[in-house]
Design a protein around this motif. Structure first.
Motif, PDB file in Angstrom:
ATOM      1  N   ASN A   1       0.758  -1.162   0.180  1.00  0.00           N
ATOM      2  CA  ASN A   1       0.019   0.068  -0.141  1.00  0.00           C
ATOM      3  C   ASN A   1       0.971   1.285  -0.118  1.00  0.00           C
ATOM      4  N   ARG A   2       1.704   1.208  -1.126  1.00  0.00           N
ATOM      5  CA  ARG A   2       2.766   2.368  -1.074  1.00  0.00           C
ATOM      6  C   ARG A   2       2.823   2.863  -2.479  1.00  0.00           C
ATOM      7  N   MET A   3       3.032   4.269  -2.603  1.00  0.00           N
ATOM      8  CA  MET A   3       3.269   4.922  -3.968  1.00  0.00           C
ATOM      9  C   MET A   3       4.740   5.414  -4.090  1.00  0.00           C
ATOM     10  N   TYR A   4       5.111   5.195  -5.431  1.00  0.00           N
ATOM     11  CA  TYR A   4       6.350   5.965  -5.709  1.00  0.00           C
ATOM     12  C   TYR A   4       6.279   6.824  -6.959  1.00  0.00           C
ATOM     13  N   VAL A   5       6.955   7.733  -7.020  1.00  0.00           N
ATOM     14  CA  VAL A   5       6.803   8.925  -8.014  1.00  0.00           C
ATOM     15  C   VAL A   5       8.475   8.989  -8.668  1.00  0.00           C
ATOM     16  N   GLY A   6       8.298   8.762 -10.005  1.00  0.00           N
ATOM     17  CA  GLY A   6       9.777   8.909 -10.842  1.00  0.00           C
ATOM     18  C   GLY A   6       9.317   9.453 -12.162  1.00  0.00           C
TER      19      GLY A   6
END
Length: 86
Positions: free
Chosen positions: A13-18
């Motif tokens: 349940n995590r987000m990552y922006v790249g």
């Protein structure tokens, strides 16, 4: 063309922006464990992309999406997987 992307880890349940020039290849790198910051949270699913003509514009947007205001924007504008929270 440069892309800013948002990944979601269903298991954690995590987000990552790249940012990248090829979303498909980059997603495979994240899911194969080649990226230290995301290795512990595989598998990742691509849930949002934006395209930009310059690297500078993409970097500005990436930094914004990682900020507190950007997190609020993501919560309001991105269709999250069911049950997801930030």
């Amino acid at each position: 063309m440069y892309y800013v992307y948002v990944l979601y880890s269903v298991s954690f349940n995590r987000m990552y922006v790249g940012m990248t020039v090829n979303c498909e290849v980059r997603l495979k790198e994240h899911n194969s464990g080649k990226t230290p910051s995301t290795r512990a949270f595989v598998p990742w699913v691509l849930i949002h992309t934006e395209n930009y003509l310059t690297r500078g514009d993409a970097r500005i947007r990436e930094k914004y999406l990682k900020s507190a205001a950007g997190r609020r924007w993501r919560k309001e504008h991105i269709q999250w997987p069911r049950g997801a929270t930030e």
